[in-house]
Write a protein that holds these residues in place. Structure first.
Motif, PDB file in Angstrom:
ATOM      1  N   PRO A 414       0.828  -1.221   0.000  1.00  0.00           N
ATOM      2  CA  PRO A 414       0.000   0.000   0.000  1.00  0.00           C
ATOM      3  C   PRO A 414       0.852   1.257   0.000  1.00  0.00           C
ATOM      4  CG  PRO A 414       0.140  -0.868   2.214  1.00  0.00           C
ATOM      5  CD  PRO A 414       0.874  -1.842   1.342  1.00  0.00           C
ATOM      6  N   PHE A 415       0.204   2.377  -0.303  1.00  0.00           N
ATOM      7  CA  PHE A 415       0.841   3.699  -0.279  1.00  0.00           C
ATOM      8  C   PHE A 415       2.033   3.770  -1.241  1.00  0.00           C
ATOM      9  CE2 PHE A 415      -0.839   2.835   4.030  1.00  0.00           C
ATOM     10  CZ  PHE A 415      -1.837   3.786   4.058  1.00  0.00           C
ATOM     11  N   SER A 416       1.948   3.019  -2.348  1.00  0.00           N
ATOM     12  CA  SER A 416       3.069   2.922  -3.286  1.00  0.00           C
ATOM     13  C   SER A 416       2.883   3.816  -4.496  1.00  0.00           C
ATOM     14  CB  SER A 416       3.234   1.473  -3.767  1.00  0.00           C
ATOM     15  OG  SER A 416       3.669   0.642  -2.745  1.00  0.00           O
ATOM     16  N   LEU A 467      -4.968   5.351   7.846  1.00  0.00           N
ATOM     17  CA  LEU A 467      -4.442   4.366   8.796  1.00  0.00           C
ATOM     18  C   LEU A 467      -5.628   3.675   9.461  1.00  0.00           C
ATOM     19  CD1 LEU A 467      -1.460   6.240  10.496  1.00  0.00           C
ATOM     20  CD2 LEU A 467      -1.372   4.472   8.731  1.00  0.00           C
ATOM     21  N   ALA A 468      -5.974   2.528   8.936  1.00  0.00           N
ATOM     22  CA  ALA A 468      -7.140   1.778   9.398  1.00  0.00           C
ATOM     23  C   ALA A 468      -6.796   0.289   9.309  1.00  0.00           C
ATOM     24  CB  ALA A 468      -8.356   2.132   8.549  1.00  0.00           C
ATOM     25  N   PRO A 469      -7.620  -0.574   9.859  1.00  0.00           N
ATOM     26  CA  PRO A 469      -7.249  -2.003   9.881  1.00  0.00           C
ATOM     27  C   PRO A 469      -6.898  -2.584   8.524  1.00  0.00           C
ATOM     28  CG  PRO A 469      -9.078  -1.625  11.368  1.00  0.00           C
ATOM     29  CD  PRO A 469      -8.835  -0.322  10.665  1.00  0.00           C
ATOM     30  N   ASP A 470      -7.609  -2.197   7.465  1.00  0.00           N
ATOM     31  CA  ASP A 470      -7.315  -2.784   6.152  1.00  0.00           C
ATOM     32  C   ASP A 470      -5.956  -2.364   5.635  1.00  0.00           C
ATOM     33  OD1 ASP A 470      -8.201  -0.134   5.815  1.00  0.00           O
ATOM     34  OD2 ASP A 470      -9.018  -0.545   3.824  1.00  0.00           O
ATOM     35  N   SER A 471      -5.642  -1.076   5.734  1.00  0.00           N
ATOM     36  CA  SER A 471      -4.349  -0.602   5.226  1.00  0.00           C
ATOM     37  C   SER A 471      -3.198  -1.052   6.117  1.00  0.00           C
ATOM     38  CB  SER A 471      -4.361   0.926   5.091  1.00  0.00           C
ATOM     39  OG  SER A 471      -4.647   1.546   6.329  1.00  0.00           O
ATOM     40  N   VAL A 472      -3.428  -1.123   7.416  1.00  0.00           N
ATOM     41  CA  VAL A 472      -2.370  -1.577   8.328  1.00  0.00           C
ATOM     42  C   VAL A 472      -2.064  -3.049   8.081  1.00  0.00           C
ATOM     43  CG1 VAL A 472      -1.828  -2.026  10.750  1.00  0.00           C
ATOM     44  CG2 VAL A 472      -2.786   0.180  10.073  1.00  0.00           C
ATOM     45  N   GLU A 473      -3.086  -3.854   7.840  1.00  0.00           N
ATOM     46  CA  GLU A 473      -2.832  -5.255   7.502  1.00  0.00           C
ATOM     47  C   GLU A 473      -1.973  -5.360   6.241  1.00  0.00           C
ATOM     48  OE1 GLU A 473      -3.606  -8.379   8.909  1.00  0.00           O
ATOM     49  OE2 GLU A 473      -3.816  -7.031  10.623  1.00  0.00           O
ATOM     50  N   GLU A 474      -2.245  -4.520   5.274  1.00  0.00           N
ATOM     51  CA  GLU A 474      -1.420  -4.525   4.060  1.00  0.00           C
ATOM     52  C   GLU A 474      -0.012  -4.037   4.342  1.00  0.00           C
ATOM     53  OE1 GLU A 474      -4.714  -4.062   0.482  1.00  0.00           O
ATOM     54  OE2 GLU A 474      -3.603  -2.294   1.132  1.00  0.00           O
ATOM     55  N   MET A 475       0.150  -3.136   5.297  1.00  0.00           N
ATOM     56  CA  MET A 475       1.487  -2.672   5.669  1.00  0.00           C
ATOM     57  C   MET A 475       2.313  -3.814   6.274  1.00  0.00           C
ATOM     58  SD  MET A 475       0.342   1.048   7.134  1.00  0.00           S
ATOM     59  CE  MET A 475       1.909   1.691   7.681  1.00  0.00           C
ATOM     60  N   ALA A 581      -6.793  -8.881  22.311  1.00  0.00           N
ATOM     61  CA  ALA A 581      -6.328  -8.216  21.095  1.00  0.00           C
ATOM     62  C   ALA A 581      -5.429  -9.131  20.268  1.00  0.00           C
ATOM     63  CB  ALA A 581      -5.578  -6.940  21.466  1.00  0.00           C
ATOM     64  N   LYS A 582      -5.750  -9.182  18.989  1.00  0.00           N
ATOM     65  CA  LYS A 582      -4.888  -9.903  18.050  1.00  0.00           C
ATOM     66  C   LYS A 582      -5.152  -9.366  16.643  1.00  0.00           C
ATOM     67  CE  LYS A 582      -8.094 -13.762  17.311  1.00  0.00           C
ATOM     68  NZ  LYS A 582      -8.237 -15.233  17.312  1.00  0.00           N
ATOM     69  N   ARG A 583      -4.142  -9.533  15.818  1.00  0.00           N
ATOM     70  CA  ARG A 583      -4.297  -9.114  14.429  1.00  0.00           C
ATOM     71  C   ARG A 583      -5.046 -10.177  13.654  1.00  0.00           C
ATOM     72  NH1 ARG A 583      -1.310  -8.388  10.412  1.00  0.00           N
ATOM     73  NH2 ARG A 583       0.467  -9.671  11.028  1.00  0.00           N
ATOM     74  N   THR A 584      -6.075  -9.727  12.927  1.00  0.00           N
ATOM     75  CA  THR A 584      -6.836 -10.625  12.068  1.00  0.00           C
ATOM     76  C   THR A 584      -7.088  -9.922  10.736  1.00  0.00           C
ATOM     77  OG1 THR A 584      -8.919  -9.788  12.966  1.00  0.00           O
ATOM     78  CG2 THR A 584      -7.999 -11.758  13.990  1.00  0.00           C
ATOM     79  N   PRO A 585      -7.368 -10.684   9.675  1.00  0.00           N
ATOM     80  CA  PRO A 585      -7.671 -10.058   8.381  1.00  0.00           C
ATOM     81  C   PRO A 585      -8.956  -9.238   8.440  1.00  0.00           C
ATOM     82  CG  PRO A 585      -7.177 -12.394   8.136  1.00  0.00           C
ATOM     83  CD  PRO A 585      -7.332 -12.142   9.594  1.00  0.00           C
ATOM     84  N   TRP A 586      -9.000  -8.179   7.647  1.00  0.00           N
ATOM     85  CA  TRP A 586     -10.180  -7.320   7.547  1.00  0.00           C
ATOM     86  C   TRP A 586     -10.589  -7.211   6.088  1.00  0.00           C
ATOM     87  CZ3 TRP A 586     -12.443  -3.878  11.425  1.00  0.00           C
ATOM     88  CH2 TRP A 586     -11.954  -4.099  12.718  1.00  0.00           C
TER      89      TRP A 586
END
Length: 733
Positions: A414-416, A467-475, A581-586
């Motif tokens: 992302p952000f490329s 900066l939201a769950p979808d973009s952070v997951e891509e980061m 709390a844990k990271r999961t796909p969005w």
């Protein structure tokens, strides 16, 4: 030859429903359900009939003309009535709207089986048939305004005894119709997205069809409605169109099979030269100047202008399309497309997007069949004269520089900034471009989308923050790609050749070590990455040594920002809120972000009929929206701790305090980037050379010091610092 039926004149205005009537019902039974004022009308008096005849009015049967007690026959002139007509109050006033001033009453019109509210204005309507007009409606200079007994008003249904081939479907995302959906009034972006996906889930797909079928009555005989205070003037043909209140239609060529939603808070407008067929128009929409739209849905507060063509497409809320052509596309909220020579086809565009002049996104002419697709995440910006090939996919906030991209692309970072280097025959991808070189644009865009969200009914919570769950997951995905690519580039040097083949885990560990501890060495590497383009040429990653720490810092800032926004009373309360709390796909469901697990649960409820209609699904969206702040907080904290390599159970107040201070530095760096990226425009001599002086430049474009967005950013920086310091003190960190 043309099938022209010759019928007895006395039948004109009668036998509207060309199907068997229910037992004990007449042809007006649905009309009476729609217009429940029939008890307020009476038959004409002998004096009123005489006055109407004297005013050059005719009727096939004056006993079928019903009026209110405040009816004034002098305000009905040169009209021809057929069938049952009911007329409300007519008083000696004139109605004025935008300098159009017309007396109340019915004049110079042919009227067939219609109901009128109070103080309507009907002037020079050649043929008005089977419509119900509300109070203070103005209809002037309309050639034909009719409703048929099988009117569906743009919804994807068929009426009793109609063949299936008359059903209207929207062929979204793919030209071959494989992702078709049935349009319906009230369709949200999330509905369209869920329906176009998961085509292998037959039970889910059938449920969506059932939702639509159940929502609408298959009985024939519904009348077109025109809501209170709506104005329709200088239009040629209006057929099977229902219109809300306070709408304004002027100069349209053809409006057919439509629902036009409008109310006093969100007025819809349709202007000159428009031709709209088989569509749903949301509240507060504006359509002007030669627009052509066929088989479409426009969500609320969207716009079509200046000859735009929208065909087989869904346009999300707060979007604008001008001058260009959009086919077979599903577009999420906040899309901008303003140039005559841009083209968008067979695409899923996930919002906050902008199409530049000359951009050709999704032409199927370069494939063997019309079955390709493009999927673009939030913030998709194809630049000038970009040409893309199906199938392609782009991560959030991808910017494509000018070029003809001959092969399919899969941009996973992302952000490329993506550029096509024809000289070296290389695809180049620069991660974190926006943060390094155009912080002003990405920050301002998030701000302006919130500011421009005019929806009055916010069923879906649309996420506009970059900066939201979808973009952070891509980061996180991007950092893994950068780690592996960096390690491979390092190990490709003769002096670094490994003794044994390394696993992906080993590569990530080595790449992370190099990026964090030896960025200068990494800056001298030529780093390539695989599976970004379907071709034999190489894809090069640029400035990885700068992008990697930026992503890490932004993820930590994302975590702290959400902790501060949560407003928990203590560190203990925060721990309780994020204990799982844990990271999961969005997933991006029409602009509303949801955890993948939440979407799966939603789908299961639909399959099992625990959600049995669109209204229930919309209520589920609203319920999920209420959970979003908590879910986002958990994701943000989990993401921050992963970057810092700190288990949740070891998370301490000392760490939080330090990271809060660090987040201030990150925000200061972002604020400085916003200022400097805009300042370049004021210092660039080529930008200044068209002005006689700096004073003139400031008058024309506004001064840097008075830039409202920059000033607001600085104010927010101050407020954020104060919140962080207060939180540190209150929590005794």
């Amino acid at each position: 030859m043309n099938n022209i039926r010759k019928m007895p004149l006395e039948q004109l205005g009668y036998n509207f429903i060309e199907d068997e009537l229910p037992k004990g019902k007449d042809e007006y039974y649905l009309r009476n359900e729609q217009w429940q004022r029939q008890d307020q009308y009476r038959q004409l008096t002998a004096y009123e009939v005489e006055a109407l005849v004297r005013n050059d009015n005719t009727s096939d049967n004056w006993n079928n003309i019903f009026v209110s007690n405040e009816f004034n026959p002098q305000l009905v002139q040169h009209c021809h009535f057929f069938g049952m007509v009911r007329i409300g109050k007519l008083e000696p006033y004139y109605l004025e709207y935008r300098n159009l001033k017309l007396p109340v009453g019915l004049y110079n019109s042919t009227i067939c089986a219609c109901d009128f509210g109070d103080n309507v204005v009907v002037h020079n309507v050649n043929y008005l048939s089977h419509y119900i007009l509300g109070n203070e409606v103005i209809i002037a200079n309309v050639n034909e305004m009719v409703t048929s007994d099988v009117a569906k008003f743009g919804n994807g249904i068929i009426k009793s005894a109609e063949p299936e081939n008359l059903r209207i479907e929207l062929e979204l995302c793919n030209e071959n119709g494989g992702r078709s959906v049935l349009p319906f009034d009230g369709m949200l972006p999330g509905d369209a997205y869920l329906w176009t996906r998961y085509r292998d889930d037959e039970q889910l797909q059938q449920q969506f069809r059932n939702f639509t079928e159940k929502q609408f009555d298959k009985r024939r005989g519904y009348y077109g409605m025109v809501g209170d205070r709506t104005v329709v003037k200088n239009c040629r043909m209006i057929k099977d169109v229902t219109i809300g209140t306070d709408a304004y239609l002027k100069g349209a060529n053809k409006l057919k099979n439509l629902t036009i939603n409008s109310n006093a808070e969100a007025r819809s407008q349709i202007g000159e030269g428009c031709e709209l067929v088989n569509g749903i128009i949301g509240y507060g929409c504006r359509i002007f100047y030669g627009v052509k739209a066929v088989r479409f849905v426009m969500a609320s507060h969207s716009q079509l202008k200046y000859g735009a063509r929208l065909i087989n497409s869904y346009l999300g809320n707060n979007s604008t399309i001008s001058c260009c052509e959009v086919l077979n596309s599903l577009i999420f909220p906040a899309h901008e497309q303003h140039h005559n020579n841009s083209f968008l086809c067979a695409s899923l565009v996930m919002g906050q997007s902008n199409m530049a002049a000359g951009a050709t996104v999704g032409s199927n002419h370069n494939s063997r069949g019309a079955d390709g697709e493009i999927i673009a995440g939030r913030g998709f910006w194809p630049g000038l004269c970009v040409s893309l090939k199906h199938n392609s996919r782009f991560a959030n906030f991808t910017l494509l520089s000018k070029g003809n991209y001959m092969s399919e692309l899969n941009i996973q970072i992302p952000f490329s900034l993506v550029s096509n280097d024809e000289h070296d025959n290389t695809l180049r991808v620069m991660p974190a471009y926006w943060f390094m070189y155009n912080m002003y644009a990405i920050a301002r865009n998030s701000w302006k989308y919130v500011d421009r969200d005019k929806r009055t009914d916010k069923v879906q919570l649309i996420e506009y923050d970059y900066l939201a769950p979808d973009s952070v997951e891509e980061m996180f995905q991007a950092m893994a790609i950068m780690e592996i690519a960096t390690a491979k580039a390092w190990l490709a040097l003769p002096e670094n050749t490994p003794k044994k083949e390394l696993t992906e885990k080993d590569l990530r560990k080595k790449g992370k070590e190099l990026l964090l501890e030896k960025p200068e060495d990494v800056s001298r590497l030529t780093i390539y990455v695989d599976n970004f383009e379907n071709s034999n040429r190489r894809t090069m990653l640029l400035k990885v040594h700068k992008a990697y720490p930026i992503f890490r810092d932004l993820i930590v800032y994302y975590g702290i920002k959400n902790i501060v926004a949560a407003g928990k009373p203590s560190f203990i309360a925060l721990q309780a809120a994020v204990k799982n709390a844990k990271r999961t796909p969005w997933l991006n469901i029409g602009g509303q972000l949801m955890k993948t697990d939440t979407v799966e649960a939603l789908k299961q409820k639909i399959r099992k009929n625990r959600i049995s209609g669109w209204q229930q699904l919309h209520e589920a969206y609203s319920d999920i929206s209420k959970e979003y702040p908590g879910d986002k907080l958990q994701h943000a904290v989990a993401s921050m701790l992963e970057v810092k390599d700190v288990p949740l159970k070891n998370f301490t107040t000392e760490q939080l305090s330090q990271w809060m201070v660090d987040s201030i530095q990150t925000l200061e760096w972002m604020a400085e980037g916003i200022y400097k990226s805009r300042e370049k425009d004021y210092n660039n001599p080529f930008r200044k050379m068209t002005y006689n002086s700096e004073k003139e430049m400031n008058i024309v474009v506004g001064s840097l010091e008075h830039n409202s967005f920059i000033n607001e950013t600085m104010n927010e920086l101050g407020e954020y610092k104060e919140k962080v310091r207060r939180l540190i003190n209150e929590w005794e960190l």
